[in-house]
Design a protein around this motif. Structure first.
Motif, PDB file in Angstrom:
ATOM      1  N   ALA A 128     -25.850  -8.816 -11.572  1.00  0.00           N
ATOM      2  CA  ALA A 128     -24.564  -8.730 -12.266  1.00  0.00           C
ATOM      3  C   ALA A 128     -23.633  -9.848 -11.836  1.00  0.00           C
ATOM      4  CB  ALA A 128     -23.916  -7.371 -11.999  1.00  0.00           C
ATOM      5  N   PHE A 129     -23.774 -10.290 -10.587  1.00  0.00           N
ATOM      6  CA  PHE A 129     -22.930 -11.389 -10.098  1.00  0.00           C
ATOM      7  C   PHE A 129     -23.581 -12.748 -10.327  1.00  0.00           C
ATOM      8  CE2 PHE A 129     -21.224 -14.120  -6.645  1.00  0.00           C
ATOM      9  CZ  PHE A 129     -19.896 -14.116  -7.064  1.00  0.00           C
ATOM     10  N   VAL A 130     -24.919 -12.791 -10.277  1.00  0.00           N
ATOM     11  CA  VAL A 130     -25.645 -14.045 -10.513  1.00  0.00           C
ATOM     12  C   VAL A 130     -26.663 -13.787 -11.622  1.00  0.00           C
ATOM     13  CG1 VAL A 130     -26.956 -15.924  -9.465  1.00  0.00           C
ATOM     14  CG2 VAL A 130     -25.401 -14.563  -8.045  1.00  0.00           C
ATOM     15  N   PRO A 131     -26.266 -13.821 -12.885  1.00  0.00           N
ATOM     16  CA  PRO A 131     -27.165 -13.494 -13.995  1.00  0.00           C
ATOM     17  C   PRO A 131     -28.425 -14.352 -14.046  1.00  0.00           C
ATOM     18  CG  PRO A 131     -24.887 -13.551 -14.745  1.00  0.00           C
ATOM     19  CD  PRO A 131     -24.890 -14.096 -13.350  1.00  0.00           C
ATOM     20  N   ALA A 132     -28.386 -15.550 -13.488  1.00  0.00           N
ATOM     21  CA  ALA A 132     -29.554 -16.434 -13.528  1.00  0.00           C
ATOM     22  C   ALA A 132     -30.743 -15.846 -12.776  1.00  0.00           C
ATOM     23  CB  ALA A 132     -29.190 -17.799 -12.944  1.00  0.00           C
ATOM     24  N   LEU A 133     -30.493 -14.852 -11.920  1.00  0.00           N
ATOM     25  CA  LEU A 133     -31.574 -14.232 -11.151  1.00  0.00           C
ATOM     26  C   LEU A 133     -32.285 -13.121 -11.918  1.00  0.00           C
ATOM     27  CD1 LEU A 133     -29.872 -13.946  -7.631  1.00  0.00           C
ATOM     28  CD2 LEU A 133     -31.541 -15.643  -8.376  1.00  0.00           C
ATOM     29  N   ALA A 134     -31.883 -12.851 -13.153  1.00  0.00           N
ATOM     30  CA  ALA A 134     -32.457 -11.751 -13.935  1.00  0.00           C
ATOM     31  C   ALA A 134     -33.984 -11.789 -14.026  1.00  0.00           C
ATOM     32  CB  ALA A 134     -31.834 -11.718 -15.326  1.00  0.00           C
ATOM     33  N   PRO A 135     -34.625 -12.965 -14.207  1.00  0.00           N
ATOM     34  CA  PRO A 135     -36.099 -12.976 -14.290  1.00  0.00           C
ATOM     35  C   PRO A 135     -36.778 -12.518 -13.005  1.00  0.00           C
ATOM     36  CG  PRO A 135     -35.167 -15.002 -15.200  1.00  0.00           C
ATOM     37  CD  PRO A 135     -34.053 -14.298 -14.495  1.00  0.00           C
ATOM     38  N   LEU A 139     -39.000  -8.705  -8.189  1.00  0.00           N
ATOM     39  CA  LEU A 139     -39.229  -9.300  -6.873  1.00  0.00           C
ATOM     40  C   LEU A 139     -38.063  -9.021  -5.934  1.00  0.00           C
ATOM     41  CD1 LEU A 139     -40.893 -11.040  -4.965  1.00  0.00           C
ATOM     42  CD2 LEU A 139     -39.813 -13.071  -5.961  1.00  0.00           C
ATOM     43  N   ILE A 140     -36.840  -9.123  -6.443  1.00  0.00           N
ATOM     44  CA  ILE A 140     -35.664  -8.851  -5.616  1.00  0.00           C
ATOM     45  C   ILE A 140     -35.677  -7.401  -5.137  1.00  0.00           C
ATOM     46  CG2 ILE A 140     -33.147  -8.636  -5.649  1.00  0.00           C
ATOM     47  CD1 ILE A 140     -33.094 -10.986  -7.617  1.00  0.00           C
ATOM     48  N   ALA A 141     -36.023  -6.468  -6.046  1.00  0.00           N
ATOM     49  CA  ALA A 141     -36.061  -5.053  -5.674  1.00  0.00           C
ATOM     50  C   ALA A 141     -37.109  -4.791  -4.603  1.00  0.00           C
ATOM     51  CB  ALA A 141     -36.343  -4.199  -6.911  1.00  0.00           C
ATOM     52  N   VAL A 142     -38.284  -5.401  -4.724  1.00  0.00           N
ATOM     53  CA  VAL A 142     -39.346  -5.214  -3.731  1.00  0.00           C
ATOM     54  C   VAL A 142     -38.924  -5.785  -2.380  1.00  0.00           C
ATOM     55  CG1 VAL A 142     -41.708  -5.851  -3.107  1.00  0.00           C
ATOM     56  CG2 VAL A 142     -41.190  -5.149  -5.441  1.00  0.00           C
ATOM     57  N   LEU A 143     -38.286  -6.932  -2.405  1.00  0.00           N
ATOM     58  CA  LEU A 143     -37.811  -7.535  -1.147  1.00  0.00           C
ATOM     59  C   LEU A 143     -36.758  -6.644  -0.484  1.00  0.00           C
ATOM     60  CD1 LEU A 143     -37.518 -11.321  -2.128  1.00  0.00           C
ATOM     61  CD2 LEU A 143     -39.213 -10.257  -0.624  1.00  0.00           C
ATOM     62  N   LEU A 144     -35.910  -6.012  -1.288  1.00  0.00           N
ATOM     63  CA  LEU A 144     -34.899  -5.121  -0.733  1.00  0.00           C
ATOM     64  C   LEU A 144     -35.551  -3.911  -0.056  1.00  0.00           C
ATOM     65  CD1 LEU A 144     -32.144  -5.167  -3.506  1.00  0.00           C
ATOM     66  CD2 LEU A 144     -32.202  -6.428  -1.350  1.00  0.00           C
ATOM     67  N   HIS A 270     -23.573  -4.031 -20.976  1.00  0.00           N
ATOM     68  CA  HIS A 270     -24.819  -4.609 -21.472  1.00  0.00           C
ATOM     69  C   HIS A 270     -25.855  -4.602 -20.357  1.00  0.00           C
ATOM     70  CE1 HIS A 270     -24.105  -8.436 -19.365  1.00  0.00           C
ATOM     71  NE2 HIS A 270     -22.847  -8.354 -19.778  1.00  0.00           N
ATOM     72  N   GLU A 271     -27.074  -4.999 -20.654  1.00  0.00           N
ATOM     73  CA  GLU A 271     -28.207  -4.758 -19.763  1.00  0.00           C
ATOM     74  C   GLU A 271     -28.174  -5.527 -18.453  1.00  0.00           C
ATOM     75  OE1 GLU A 271     -31.249  -7.987 -21.897  1.00  0.00           O
ATOM     76  OE2 GLU A 271     -31.703  -5.845 -21.887  1.00  0.00           O
ATOM     77  N   ASP A 272     -27.459  -6.621 -18.369  1.00  0.00           N
ATOM     78  CA  ASP A 272     -27.463  -7.433 -17.152  1.00  0.00           C
ATOM     79  C   ASP A 272     -26.272  -7.163 -16.237  1.00  0.00           C
ATOM     80  OD1 ASP A 272     -29.863  -8.678 -17.669  1.00  0.00           O
ATOM     81  OD2 ASP A 272     -28.954 -10.304 -18.813  1.00  0.00           O
ATOM     82  N   THR A 273     -25.623  -6.034 -16.421  1.00  0.00           N
ATOM     83  CA  THR A 273     -24.513  -5.688 -15.541  1.00  0.00           C
ATOM     84  C   THR A 273     -24.433  -4.162 -15.442  1.00  0.00           C
ATOM     85  OG1 THR A 273     -22.149  -6.038 -15.099  1.00  0.00           O
ATOM     86  CG2 THR A 273     -22.791  -5.677 -17.391  1.00  0.00           C
ATOM     87  N   THR A 274     -23.429  -3.675 -14.731  1.00  0.00           N
ATOM     88  CA  THR A 274     -23.247  -2.228 -14.573  1.00  0.00           C
ATOM     89  C   THR A 274     -21.796  -1.875 -14.874  1.00  0.00           C
ATOM     90  OG1 THR A 274     -22.668  -2.413 -12.222  1.00  0.00           O
ATOM     91  CG2 THR A 274     -25.014  -2.160 -12.772  1.00  0.00           C
ATOM     92  N   GLN A 275     -21.547  -0.596 -15.124  1.00  0.00           N
ATOM     93  CA  GLN A 275     -20.184  -0.183 -15.428  1.00  0.00           C
ATOM     94  C   GLN A 275     -19.264  -0.399 -14.237  1.00  0.00           C
ATOM     95  OE1 GLN A 275     -19.349   3.982 -15.778  1.00  0.00           O
ATOM     96  NE2 GLN A 275     -17.759   3.672 -17.322  1.00  0.00           N
ATOM     97  N   VAL A 276     -19.732  -0.052 -13.035  1.00  0.00           N
ATOM     98  CA  VAL A 276     -18.878  -0.212 -11.860  1.00  0.00           C
ATOM     99  C   VAL A 276     -18.593  -1.686 -11.593  1.00  0.00           C
ATOM    100  CG1 VAL A 276     -20.732  -0.288 -10.132  1.00  0.00           C
ATOM    101  CG2 VAL A 276     -18.496   0.648  -9.518  1.00  0.00           C
ATOM    102  N   ALA A 277     -19.547  -2.567 -11.941  1.00  0.00           N
ATOM    103  CA  ALA A 277     -19.314  -4.003 -11.781  1.00  0.00           C
ATOM    104  C   ALA A 277     -18.243  -4.480 -12.763  1.00  0.00           C
ATOM    105  CB  ALA A 277     -20.608  -4.780 -11.989  1.00  0.00           C
ATOM    106  N   GLU A 278     -18.325  -4.014 -14.008  1.00  0.00           N
ATOM    107  CA  GLU A 278     -17.326  -4.412 -14.996  1.00  0.00           C
ATOM    108  C   GLU A 278     -15.955  -3.843 -14.658  1.00  0.00           C
ATOM    109  OE1 GLU A 278     -17.907  -6.726 -17.414  1.00  0.00           O
ATOM    110  OE2 GLU A 278     -19.723  -6.820 -16.158  1.00  0.00           O
ATOM    111  N   LEU A 279     -15.948  -2.666 -14.067  1.00  0.00           N
ATOM    112  CA  LEU A 279     -14.683  -2.081 -13.625  1.00  0.00           C
ATOM    113  C   LEU A 279     -14.050  -2.946 -12.540  1.00  0.00           C
ATOM    114  CD1 LEU A 279     -12.570   0.156 -13.410  1.00  0.00           C
ATOM    115  CD2 LEU A 279     -14.151   1.422 -11.956  1.00  0.00           C
ATOM    116  N   ALA A 280     -14.848  -3.359 -11.565  1.00  0.00           N
ATOM    117  CA  ALA A 280     -14.336  -4.209 -10.494  1.00  0.00           C
ATOM    118  C   ALA A 280     -13.903  -5.564 -11.030  1.00  0.00           C
ATOM    119  CB  ALA A 280     -15.409  -4.396  -9.420  1.00  0.00           C
TER     120      ALA A 280
END
Length: 327
Positions: A128-135, A139-144, A270-280
Motif C-alpha cells: 500500500a505504501f510502495v505499490p511497485a512491490l505488488a508483483p 514472496l514478501i509474505a513468506v519472508l515475513l 481498491h486491491e492494492d491498498t487497505t481501508q485503514v491505509a486510506e484512512l491514515a
C-alpha cells in the motif's frame, strides 16, 4: 568461637526479568493478534455491507460487545487454569478428553490462519505504501513468516521486541485518530447506500465476517503456560491483566477508527491498498502515513508471533495436565 557464615543476598533480577518488564512484554506481544485484527476486520465488515458506511459503526459496536462477553469468559478460565490450557482444558475436564479435541482443533486452525493472514496483511501494508512491490506479494509474505518464526527463538527478548511493535502501532493509531479530528471529509474508495438487504439482515450477515476482530482473544489463557518463572497467582494475574488491557485497547481503537472512517467517507479500497491505509492517508501527513504503514506491517508480524507463542503454550499446558487421581 562459633563460625559465622553469611548468606549472599539474592541477586536482583535483570531488567528483562523484572515483573513490570515481563508483564509489558507478555501483554503487548500476546494482544498483538486482536489488535492487528483492527487492520482488516473493519474493512471486511464494510465489504460484507456492500460499502454501506451508515451500518459500519453499529456492526463493529455489536462485535465489540461480543468481545466483552468472550473476555469475561476467559477471565474465569484463567482463574481456573492458571497453568494454561484455557477452553481446551475446561472442555476436557467437563466433557472428557475426547471433547477437548474440538477446541484444540479450532485453536490450531486459528493459530495457523492467524500466521498466514497476518503475514499476507503485512505484505499488503507494505505494498500500500510502495505499490511497485505488488508483483512480489507472495514472496514478501513468506519472508515475513520466516522473520517472525526466527524472532520467536529469542524467548522473552523476542516477546519484548514484538511488544514494542504493538505499542508503536497503538501510538501511531492514536496519532491518526487525533489528526483526523482536524481534517475535512475526504471520500475515498467505493461506498453505497444499499447494503443489499434490510439493515438488520445486513448487519447480521456482516457480523460473522467482522468477528475476525475476536481472533486471538483466547491467546493469554494459553500463552501463560510459557511463563514458567511465575507461580500460579502470578500467571493468573498476568493473564487477567492482559485480557482486560486487550479489551480496552482493541475496543477503543476499533470504534474510534470506525467512526473516523465513517466521518471521512473512507469506503472499500481498491486491491492494492487497505481501508485503514486510506484512512491514515486522508487523516495525516505523508511522514505520519509512512510511519503508520510501517508500524501496521510490524504489528501484523507481532500478531503472527502471538500464535507462535500461544500454540506451544497450549500444548505445554495440556501435556502436564493431571487428572484428579494424579495420573
Amino acid at each position: 568461637m562459633p563460625r559465622i557464615t553469611t548468606v549472599p543476598p539474592h541477586p536482583r533480577p535483570g531488567l528483562m526479568h523484572r515483573r513490570g518488564v515481563l508483564l509489558f512484554a507478555f501483554a503487548f506481544a500476546v494482544m498483538a493478534d486482536p489488535v492487528s485484527s483492527v487492520a482488516y476486520a473493519i474493512e471486511a465488515a464494510l465489504r460484507a455491507l456492500h460499502g454501506d458506511l451508515a451500518l459500519l459503526l453499529p456492526t463493529m459496536a455489536l462485535v465489540v460487545g461480543i468481545v466483552v462477553l468472550v473476555i469475561v469468559n476467559y477471565h474465569q478460565l484463567v482463574a481456573r487454569y492458571p497453568q494454561g490450557g484455557g477452553a481446551a482444558a475446561a472442555t476436557g475436564e467437563a466433557f472428557g478428553e475426547g471433547a477437548a479435541f474440538i477446541p484444540i482443533g479450532a485453536l490450531i486452525v486459528d493459530f495457523v490462519l492467524t500466521i498466514a493472514i497476518s503475514s499476507a496483511a503485512g505484505a499488503s501494508a507494505v505494498i500500500a505504501f510502495v505499490p511497485a512491490l505488488a508483483p512480489w506479494r507472495v514472496l514478501i509474505a513468506v519472508l515475513l513468516v520466516a522473520v517472525v518464526a526466527g524472532g520467536t527463538w529469542f524467548g522473552h527478548l523476542g516477546r519484548t521486541v514484538f511488544a514494542v511493535m504493538t505499542v508503536a502501532f497503538i501510538a501511531l493509531a492514536v496519532a491518526v485518530l487525533v489528526s483526523g479530528l482536524f481534517v475535512d471529509p475526504r471520500p475515498a474508495g467505493t461506498t453505497s447506500a444499499d447494503p443489499g438487504h434490510s439493515p438488520l439482515v445486513a448487519v447480521a450477515l456482516a457480523f460473522p465476517v467482522a468477528m475476525a476482530l475476536a481472533t486471538g482473544i483466547e491467546a493469554p489463557s494459553s500463552a501463560i503456560a510459557q511463563l514458567g518463572q511465575l507461580d500460579d497467582p502470578g500467571r493468573r494475574r498476568f493473564g487477567r491483566v492482559t485480557l482486560w488491557l486487550t479489551l480496552g485497547v482493541v475496543g477503543t481503537i476499533t470504534l474510534a477508527l470506525t467512526a473516523q472512517a465513517v466521518r471521512l467517507g473512507i469506503g472499500v479500497p481498491h486491491e492494492d491498498t487497505t481501508q485503514v491505509a486510506e484512512l491514515a492517508r486522508a487523516a495525516t501527513s505523508t511522514p505520519v502515513f509512512a510511519a503508520f504503514q510501517l508500524t501496521t506491517a510490524l504489528l501484523l508480524l507481532s500478531a503472527a508471533s502471538s500464535s507462535f507463542q500461544a500454540g506451544p503454550g497450549l500444548f505445554k499446558a495440556l501435556a502436564r495436565h493431571r487428572h484428579a487421581d494424579g495420573t
